[in-house]
Design an enzyme around this catalytic site. Structure first.
Site, mmCIF file in Angstrom:
data_model
loop_
_atom_site.group_PDB
_atom_site.id
_atom_site.type_symbol
_atom_site.label_atom_id
_atom_site.label_comp_id
_atom_site.label_asym_id
_atom_site.label_seq_id
_atom_site.Cartn_x
_atom_site.Cartn_y
_atom_site.Cartn_z
ATOM 1 N N GLY A 1 -9.629 -6.689 -37.323
ATOM 2 C CA GLY A 1 -10.587 -6.196 -37.275
ATOM 3 C C GLY A 1 -11.278 -5.907 -36.803
ATOM 4 O O GLY A 1 -11.225 -5.666 -35.571
ATOM 5 N N GLU B 1 10.339 -5.163 -9.459
ATOM 6 C CA GLU B 1 9.102 -5.315 -10.061
ATOM 7 C C GLU B 1 9.163 -4.698 -10.917
ATOM 8 O O GLU B 1 8.526 -5.443 -11.967
ATOM 9 C CB GLU B 1 8.251 -4.871 -8.531
ATOM 10 C CG GLU B 1 7.021 -3.634 -8.691
ATOM 11 C CD GLU B 1 6.467 -3.175 -8.191
ATOM 12 O OE1 GLU B 1 5.100 -1.898 -8.166
ATOM 13 O OE2 GLU B 1 6.899 -2.380 -7.553
ATOM 14 N N THR C 1 0.096 3.978 -2.725
ATOM 15 C CA THR C 1 0.052 5.212 -3.736
ATOM 16 C C THR C 1 -1.729 5.397 -2.959
ATOM 17 O O THR C 1 -2.103 4.816 -2.243
ATOM 18 C CB THR C 1 -0.928 4.811 -5.234
ATOM 19 O OG1 THR C 1 0.142 4.044 -5.605
ATOM 20 C CG2 THR C 1 -1.301 5.192 -6.056
ATOM 21 N N ALA D 1 0.778 -1.384 0.207
ATOM 22 C CA ALA D 1 0.226 0.539 0.044
ATOM 23 C C ALA D 1 0.888 1.644 -0.219
ATOM 24 O O ALA D 1 1.022 1.920 1.311
ATOM 25 C CB ALA D 1 -1.057 0.003 0.910
ATOM 26 N N GLY E 1 3.328 0.424 -11.095
ATOM 27 C CA GLY E 1 5.331 0.049 -11.238
ATOM 28 C C GLY E 1 5.856 1.580 -11.242
ATOM 29 O O GLY E 1 7.059 1.149 -12.059
ATOM 30 N N THR F 1 4.952 5.324 -13.647
ATOM 31 C CA THR F 1 4.451 5.650 -14.843
ATOM 32 C C THR F 1 5.611 5.955 -15.960
ATOM 33 O O THR F 1 6.032 6.187 -14.878
ATOM 34 C CB THR F 1 4.140 7.139 -14.863
ATOM 35 O OG1 THR F 1 4.370 8.316 -14.418
ATOM 36 C CG2 THR F 1 2.541 6.706 -13.887
#
Length: 386
Positions: A345, A248, A131, A129, A369, A371
């Site tokens: 397509g 990571e 962010t 944890a 990971g 930006t």
């Protein structure tokens, strides 16, 4: 930070890949579409994976792993990515290749004994944890705080978002400010048990891709943490994060290259069977040239990835190389899956065709990971400074 492992024997590694593929075919393929609809993978799958040895593969045997070379852990991510099971890859990677190494490298002996064997058995799933709603990649700006309680412990308050494995996690590594005035040196990492009073899991966030990879909001309301819950050094959290990020980012490259390879394989199968204007789509020069470009793009990036994987195994993989490989392979992956979808397509835009999932799942690789814009800044600083 990683221990050196001898290279994997080719025959043994091939046999291991066969084991991984059997597991994916028996335990994942029949259910994956439903898990994507449900937005989560059941915990029972992780226990089955552990029984097969697919969790914490290169963790030392003394802590419950099988002590395999690093390539074996990569093989799990590669085969699942190639088949398009990116939600599973994301969950497994967070557990086995991010959280477990953090605890192995930074934890006390008591912390290692408490968590790692349970993680290897699939009984305790891990999350990281970092962010927060207002910070994104700017980790030094986090607001979650761990305030000394005057009795040797801490009171944790704040929230996190976009947390992989948030719904299932039995242990969460939380980055929190222990000294708000010290900038990056004021951050500390803590180990938080999933059943701690005051810890709450928010909703399972809806995403445009990787639907089965549970991604959560987490809330901390005066959660009591003891000094035994500190992971690493007080105030050393930012440095610890920097030390552990290379693995990571290398694992993201592992999945990016294999995911692109899988998209190409599915596209070749489609264009050699699909007919238009009386001929197979594969017979058209544009199709053949596009496939040639895609193949070249993948092979060049696989070569650099193989180099970086060897550097990691030898303990010589650095922060700049990690930024380069993460930037390059995730950009390549997105180019490839987009080109592959185009060759399908209109059918490529239909959810029933797996290539559509390859396309939506690939997009996050340029964001998490760190930006790709942050990767460019890391690389630039290594060249010309700040």
């Amino acid at each position: 930070m990683n221990a050196f492992h001898a290279p994997a024997d080719d025959a043994d590694l091939t046999a291991w890949r066969d084991t991984v593929l059997r597991f994916l075919g028996d335990e994942v393929e029949p259910h994956y579409a439903q898990w994507e609809r449900d937005g989560i993978i059941p915990k029972t799958l992780y226990r089955k994976a552990a029984e097969t040895g697919l969790l914490c593969v290169d963790l030392p045997e003394e802590y419950g792993g099988i002590g395999a070379p690093f390539e074996y852990s990569c093989a799990v991510a590669e085969e699942a990515s190639r088949l398009g099971y990116m939600s599973l890859v994301s969950n497994f990677m967070m557990h086995s290749d991010i959280v477990a190494p953090y605890i192995l490298h930074l934890g006390t002996e008591a912390q290692k004994r408490k968590y790692l064997p349970r993680m290897a058995r699939g009984e305790c799933f891990g999350a990281l944890a970092m962010t927060e709603p207002g910070t994104g990649s700017d980790l030094q700006a986090i607001k979650t705080s761990a305030t000394p309680d005057g009795h040797g412990g801490y009171r944790l308050n704040g929230s996190k978002t976009f947390i992989t494995n948030g719904q299932h996690a039995g242990v969460v590594i939380v980055a929190a400010k222990t000294d708000p005035k010290a900038g990056g040196k004021g951050m500390t990492l803590f180990l938080l048990d999933g059943d701690k009073p005051g810890f709450k899991r928010g909703r399972n966030l809806e995403k445009i891709g990787m639907h089965a990879a549970d991604t959560s909001e987490l809330f901390f309301d005066d959660v009591h943490l003891s000094e035994d819950d500190v992971l690493g050094r007080i105030g050393g959290g930012f440095g610890h994060l920097i030390d552990e990020l290379p693995r990571e980012r290398l694992m993201l490259a592992v999945s990016a290259v294999a995911h692109a390879e899988g998209a190409l394989e599915r596209t070749i199968e489609y264009v050699t069977q699909r007919k238009a204007f009386g001929s197979t789509v594969a017979s058209f020069q544009n199709t053949r040239f596009e496939l040639a470009k895609i193949k070249t793009d993948i092979e060049v990036h696989r070569a650099y990835y193989e180099k970086c994987r060897q550097l990691y195994a030898e303990g010589r993989f650095d922060v700049t190389s990690a930024a380069i490989i993460k930037l390059a392979t995730s950009e390549m992956e997105n180019r490839v899956v987009d080109a592959c979808l185009q060759l399908f397509g209109g059918y490529g835009y239909m959810a029933e065709y797996p290539i559509s999932r390859y396309w939506t799942d690939a997009r996050i690789q340029r964001i998490y990971g760190g930006t790709n814009e942050i990767m460019k800044e890391v690389i630039a600083r290594s060249l010309v400074g700040r």
